[in-house]
Design a protein around this motif. Sequence first.
Motif, PDB file in Angstrom:
ATOM      1  N   CYS A 182     -72.717  19.009  48.343  1.00 36.19           N
ATOM      2  CA  CYS A 182     -73.224  18.373  47.126  1.00 36.19           C
ATOM      3  C   CYS A 182     -72.083  17.617  46.449  1.00 36.19           C
ATOM      4  O   CYS A 182     -70.918  18.000  46.568  1.00 36.19           O
ATOM      5  N   TRP A 183     -72.433  16.575  45.704  1.00 40.42           N
ATOM      6  CA  TRP A 183     -71.475  15.876  44.850  1.00 40.42           C
ATOM      7  C   TRP A 183     -72.260  15.061  43.834  1.00 40.42           C
ATOM      8  O   TRP A 183     -73.450  14.843  43.977  1.00 40.42           O
ATOM      9  N   TRP A 184     -71.574  14.646  42.793  1.00 44.57           N
ATOM     10  CA  TRP A 184     -72.208  13.894  41.711  1.00 44.57           C
ATOM     11  C   TRP A 184     -71.985  12.401  41.902  1.00 44.57           C
ATOM     12  O   TRP A 184     -70.909  11.980  42.320  1.00 44.57           O
TER      13      TRP A 184
ATOM     14  N   SER B  82     -70.269  25.708  42.853  1.00 46.92           N
ATOM     15  CA  SER B  82     -70.652  24.377  42.371  1.00 46.92           C
ATOM     16  C   SER B  82     -69.876  23.965  41.126  1.00 46.92           C
ATOM     17  O   SER B  82     -69.217  24.780  40.482  1.00 46.92           O
ATOM     18  N   PHE B  83     -70.002  22.679  40.811  1.00 46.97           N
ATOM     19  CA  PHE B  83     -69.303  22.079  39.684  1.00 46.97           C
ATOM     20  C   PHE B  83     -70.262  21.195  38.895  1.00 46.97           C
ATOM     21  O   PHE B  83     -71.153  20.574  39.467  1.00 46.97           O
ATOM     22  N   ALA B  84     -70.057  21.139  37.590  1.00 46.84           N
ATOM     23  CA  ALA B  84     -70.805  20.243  36.720  1.00 46.84           C
ATOM     24  C   ALA B  84     -70.257  18.826  36.904  1.00 46.84           C
ATOM     25  O   ALA B  84     -69.160  18.647  37.451  1.00 46.84           O
ATOM     26  N   PRO B  85     -70.979  17.809  36.437  1.00 51.07           N
ATOM     27  CA  PRO B  85     -70.509  16.429  36.616  1.00 51.07           C
ATOM     28  C   PRO B  85     -69.097  16.182  36.087  1.00 51.07           C
ATOM     29  O   PRO B  85     -68.354  15.380  36.650  1.00 51.07           O
ATOM     30  N   GLU B  86     -68.711  16.880  35.006  1.00 52.77           N
ATOM     31  CA  GLU B  86     -67.368  16.664  34.449  1.00 52.77           C
ATOM     32  C   GLU B  86     -66.286  17.437  35.188  1.00 52.77           C
ATOM     33  O   GLU B  86     -65.113  17.352  34.845  1.00 52.77           O
ATOM     34  N   GLY B  87     -66.673  18.224  36.216  1.00 52.50           N
ATOM     35  CA  GLY B  87     -65.699  18.903  37.058  1.00 52.50           C
ATOM     36  C   GLY B  87     -65.479  20.365  36.749  1.00 52.50           C
ATOM     37  O   GLY B  87     -64.653  21.007  37.400  1.00 52.50           O
TER      38      GLY B  87
END
Length: 190
Positions: free
Chosen positions: A128-130, A164-169
């Motif tokens: 996954c990635w943003w 996982s990570f949120a969009p801001e990292g």
Amino acid sequence: MPHLALYTFGVLKSPLADPAPLTREFYDIGEAVYQKISQHPGYLARAEAADGDRGMLFEADWGAWGEFAVPTWYDKGRTVETTALAATLSLWTDLRPAFDAVYTGLHREALNRRYDWFERTGHPNYVCWWVSDGVIPTWRDGVSRLEHLHDHGSVPHAFTFHHSFAPEGTRTTPNTGSTVNPRRIYGADQ
């Protein structure tokens, strides 16, 4: 608002063109899973060949999703008769809807049977990635992120549902409200 890109890749035990019952079963289940996932809340789009020919991966016109690409560890065929892989590339509104779609319903049932159809490669089978709003990820993006995940583990650039990570990292986990545990389904970090 950023969107979640999800790339999956698996090496099949036999070529897509194989008429064996297990290959036909994988195809049949796959079509039903795609149909169900496309109706899932939070689903935005997935890469589909312009002509709809599911046997033609490497030569197909994928439009904005770019030229079809595979990880360096894929060492099987690249023709309609010899291709032995399954790959998806999709866009989601957020982490939770993608997580829910993967770990519930028909897709969950298919995950439980994955080793009937797929080889154990020792490589991650999804990443996954943003992406920024309006950006369509490409097959090459997916391959690059999957290889990065393999080499470096989960980081904001390329991550798994379990790490996982949120969009801001910042680190996060999908808040599913369910007891589904990706570690139990995929193993420690896949």
